[in-house]
Design an enzyme around this catalytic site. Sequence first.
Site, PDB file in Angstrom:
ATOM      1  N   LEU A 218       0.808  -1.136   0.050  1.00  0.00           N
ATOM      2  CA  LEU A 218      -0.006   0.155   0.138  1.00  0.00           C
ATOM      3  C   LEU A 218       0.742   1.276  -0.079  1.00  0.00           C
ATOM      4  O   LEU A 218       0.195   2.506   0.382  1.00  0.00           O
ATOM      5  CB  LEU A 218      -0.818  -0.222   1.415  1.00  0.00           C
ATOM      6  CG  LEU A 218      -1.873  -0.976   1.440  1.00  0.00           C
ATOM      7  CD1 LEU A 218      -2.818  -0.943   2.616  1.00  0.00           C
ATOM      8  CD2 LEU A 218      -2.783  -1.308  -0.038  1.00  0.00           C
TER       9      LEU A 218
ATOM     10  N   ASN B   2       3.041  -5.615  -9.842  1.00  0.00           N
ATOM     11  CA  ASN B   2       1.937  -5.046  -9.004  1.00  0.00           C
ATOM     12  C   ASN B   2       0.782  -5.648  -9.390  1.00  0.00           C
ATOM     13  O   ASN B   2       0.310  -6.077 -10.595  1.00  0.00           O
ATOM     14  CB  ASN B   2       1.894  -3.759  -8.868  1.00  0.00           C
ATOM     15  CG  ASN B   2       0.851  -3.217  -8.099  1.00  0.00           C
ATOM     16  OD1 ASN B   2       0.936  -3.629  -6.793  1.00  0.00           O
ATOM     17  ND2 ASN B   2       0.079  -2.436  -8.388  1.00  0.00           N
TER      18      ASN B   2
ATOM     19  N   HIS C 106      -3.216  -5.196  -9.031  1.00  0.00           N
ATOM     20  CA  HIS C 106      -4.351  -4.200  -8.589  1.00  0.00           C
ATOM     21  C   HIS C 106      -5.847  -4.714  -8.923  1.00  0.00           C
ATOM     22  O   HIS C 106      -6.259  -5.306  -9.588  1.00  0.00           O
ATOM     23  CB  HIS C 106      -4.268  -2.876  -9.623  1.00  0.00           C
ATOM     24  CG  HIS C 106      -5.231  -1.751  -9.302  1.00  0.00           C
ATOM     25  ND1 HIS C 106      -5.106  -0.778  -8.271  1.00  0.00           N
ATOM     26  CD2 HIS C 106      -6.388  -1.379  -9.862  1.00  0.00           C
ATOM     27  CE1 HIS C 106      -6.178  -0.049  -7.978  1.00  0.00           C
ATOM     28  NE2 HIS C 106      -6.915  -0.023  -9.095  1.00  0.00           N
TER      29      HIS C 106
ATOM     30  N   ASP D 139       0.251   3.060 -10.939  1.00  0.00           N
ATOM     31  CA  ASP D 139      -0.430   2.091 -11.572  1.00  0.00           C
ATOM     32  C   ASP D 139      -0.697   2.140 -13.100  1.00  0.00           C
ATOM     33  O   ASP D 139      -1.490   2.104 -13.998  1.00  0.00           O
ATOM     34  CB  ASP D 139      -2.123   1.938 -11.140  1.00  0.00           C
ATOM     35  CG  ASP D 139      -2.350   1.527  -9.749  1.00  0.00           C
ATOM     36  OD1 ASP D 139      -1.695   0.722  -9.429  1.00  0.00           O
ATOM     37  OD2 ASP D 139      -3.349   2.137  -9.120  1.00  0.00           O
TER      38      ASP D 139
ATOM     39  N   GLU E 221      -7.361 -12.273  -8.437  1.00  0.00           N
ATOM     40  CA  GLU E 221      -5.765 -11.912  -8.103  1.00  0.00           C
ATOM     41  C   GLU E 221      -5.215 -13.145  -7.829  1.00  0.00           C
ATOM     42  O   GLU E 221      -4.094 -13.231  -8.142  1.00  0.00           O
ATOM     43  CB  GLU E 221      -6.188 -11.055  -6.776  1.00  0.00           C
ATOM     44  CG  GLU E 221      -6.585  -9.777  -6.966  1.00  0.00           C
ATOM     45  CD  GLU E 221      -6.786  -8.862  -5.810  1.00  0.00           C
ATOM     46  OE1 GLU E 221      -5.786  -8.674  -5.045  1.00  0.00           O
ATOM     47  OE2 GLU E 221      -7.936  -8.457  -5.450  1.00  0.00           O
TER      48      GLU E 221
END
Length: 222
Positions: A115, A132, A134, A175, A205
Amino acid sequence: MTVSSVRSMALTAMPPSVTILSPTSVLSQSPTERPQLAEKRRSHTPLYVEGEYGNRCGGGRRAHSAAMKERAANAGVEGVVVRRKDYASSEDFDAALLKTLKEHNIDLVVLAGFLSVLGPSVIEAYPRRILNIHPALIPSFCGPGMYGLRPHEAALARGCKVTGATVHFVNEECDGGPILLQKAVDILPGDTPEVLQKRVMEQAEWKLLPKAVAMVCSGEIK
């Protein structure tokens, strides 16, 4: 923030003829995502690095920290703690994190629920080697401040019929790095942000992240 090696996870996801010559790692703050990665290890000695940022995962920092250390120890994972509060600046923290990664010959860093924003020194040290995940279909519901339940709240507020998850390389833009994989997840009548969050984790995910790591480690994506 945690770092847990996924070398063995990637090996199990790829054909037996593929050999990973260098270690890989995962940075993660999400207690729900870590088990999907770290507990897949087999015969290697991974690295677990934890940095305390605050009570974002429920149960408080101490309970969260103790649970992750216990899980790592049970899996035979070396533990290291890097606390943001121990450093005067973000730059100093990044330097300490980078030093820890380099000392353990880490080549691939995967953000799984992390985070905080990594600084330029870390990003520059791992070009196209930081992944990453998201919890939305980028470019929707992403960017600064879009973490945790917020992307799911935004998708529900907009009246979306589908959402999903995205794995991308990390660059200087939040992002904004190149997208590797995406998977759509249906939004159902009566969904709450919490219910939707769980469905996205389970259906997207947890499936995308191991696949992306394997693709990078095998050389399929460079």
